[in-house]
Structures are given as structure tokens and as C-alpha cells.
Write a protein that holds these residues in place. Structure first.
Motif, PDB file in Angstrom:
ATOM      1  N   LEU A  13      51.451  -7.476  61.510  1.00  0.00           N
ATOM      2  CA  LEU A  13      51.854  -6.724  60.320  1.00  0.00           C
ATOM      3  C   LEU A  13      53.010  -5.755  60.547  1.00  0.00           C
ATOM      4  CD1 LEU A  13      48.363  -5.912  58.790  1.00  0.00           C
ATOM      5  CD2 LEU A  13      49.956  -7.717  58.151  1.00  0.00           C
ATOM      6  N   GLY A  14      53.543  -5.714  61.749  1.00  0.00           N
ATOM      7  CA  GLY A  14      54.622  -4.769  61.976  1.00  0.00           C
ATOM      8  C   GLY A  14      55.261  -4.926  63.331  1.00  0.00           C
ATOM      9  N   ASN A  36      54.943   2.063  63.863  1.00  0.00           N
ATOM     10  CA  ASN A  36      55.547   0.835  63.345  1.00  0.00           C
ATOM     11  C   ASN A  36      57.035   1.078  63.089  1.00  0.00           C
ATOM     12  OD1 ASN A  36      56.175  -1.536  62.026  1.00  0.00           O
ATOM     13  ND2 ASN A  36      54.880  -1.159  60.262  1.00  0.00           N
ATOM     14  N   TYR A  37      57.872   0.260  63.708  1.00  0.00           N
ATOM     15  CA  TYR A  37      59.317   0.408  63.547  1.00  0.00           C
ATOM     16  C   TYR A  37      59.913  -0.774  62.797  1.00  0.00           C
ATOM     17  CZ  TYR A  37      63.989   1.989  64.831  1.00  0.00           C
ATOM     18  OH  TYR A  37      65.273   2.436  64.797  1.00  0.00           O
ATOM     19  N   SER A  38      59.131  -1.464  61.978  1.00  0.00           N
ATOM     20  CA  SER A  38      59.619  -2.670  61.306  1.00  0.00           C
ATOM     21  C   SER A  38      60.650  -2.383  60.226  1.00  0.00           C
ATOM     22  CB  SER A  38      58.465  -3.463  60.718  1.00  0.00           C
ATOM     23  OG  SER A  38      57.812  -2.732  59.717  1.00  0.00           O
ATOM     24  N   ARG A  39      60.660  -1.196  59.684  1.00  0.00           N
ATOM     25  CA  ARG A  39      61.600  -0.890  58.598  1.00  0.00           C
ATOM     26  C   ARG A  39      63.052  -1.062  59.038  1.00  0.00           C
ATOM     27  NH1 ARG A  39      61.055   3.915  54.338  1.00  0.00           N
ATOM     28  NH2 ARG A  39      62.611   3.124  52.947  1.00  0.00           N
ATOM     29  N   GLN A  40      63.360  -0.718  60.256  1.00  0.00           N
ATOM     30  CA  GLN A  40      64.731  -0.837  60.762  1.00  0.00           C
ATOM     31  C   GLN A  40      65.140  -2.287  60.972  1.00  0.00           C
ATOM     32  OE1 GLN A  40      66.612   1.793  60.659  1.00  0.00           O
ATOM     33  NE2 GLN A  40      64.848   2.974  60.065  1.00  0.00           N
ATOM     34  N   PRO A  56      53.958   3.609  58.449  1.00  0.00           N
ATOM     35  CA  PRO A  56      54.669   4.084  59.635  1.00  0.00           C
ATOM     36  C   PRO A  56      53.814   4.128  60.909  1.00  0.00           C
ATOM     37  CG  PRO A  56      54.154   5.911  58.204  1.00  0.00           C
ATOM     38  CD  PRO A  56      53.716   4.665  57.486  1.00  0.00           C
ATOM     39  N   PHE A  57      52.503   4.264  60.771  1.00  0.00           N
ATOM     40  CA  PHE A  57      51.651   4.309  61.952  1.00  0.00           C
ATOM     41  C   PHE A  57      50.224   3.934  61.578  1.00  0.00           C
ATOM     42  CE2 PHE A  57      51.340   8.499  60.113  1.00  0.00           C
ATOM     43  CZ  PHE A  57      49.993   8.767  60.189  1.00  0.00           C
TER      44      PHE A  57
END
Length: 68
Positions: A13-14, A36-40, A56-57
Motif C-alpha cells: 500500500l505504499g 510512507n513516502y509514496s506521494r513523491q 503518511p505513516f
């Protein structure tokens, strides 16, 4: 002490790139928080469609204490 590798059920999921350990609940147990750093990576080739870019976490609560 014997340990066995585990994969959290949220691994898909991330992009879980950061981790810290602490007693986040104040119950005397060490818990784990994953960042979670998937946004970047949203515009990067290979982005997984099921990555959650809004979370985010997550906190992995340690429930191993006797009496819980």
C-alpha cells in the motif's frame, strides 16, 4: 532469542522508507512506526496504483506483553 522475518500486510500500500521504534502508546512496549513516502513517487514510472499517497505513516502496535 529466535526471530523469523515477517512482512506487514500493508507492504503493497505504499513506499515504506522510514522506520522508528518507541513506546508510542505509553504502555511499556516498544512499538514501530513506518513512514510512507509514496506521494513523491506519484509521477514516476512504475508507481503502484494501490499505493496510498494520503497515509503518511502507520503504527505497528506491540501486543506481546503478558496479560494483554
Amino acid at each position: 532469542m529466535t526471530f523469523e522475518p515477517q512482512t506487514p500486510k500493508i507492504h503493497h500500500l505504499g513506499r515504506w522508507l522510514t522506520m522508528d521504534v518507541g513506546d508510542f502508546e505509553g504502555d511499556g512496549d516498544l512499538d514501530i512506526v513506518l513512514g510512507n513516502y509514496s506521494r513523491q513517487f506519484i509521477h514516476q514510472q512504475g508507481l503502484q496504483k494501490n499505493w496510498n499517497t494520503k497515509k503518511p505513516f502507520i503504527l505497528l502496535e506491540n501486543n506481546t506483553r503478558e496479560g494483554k
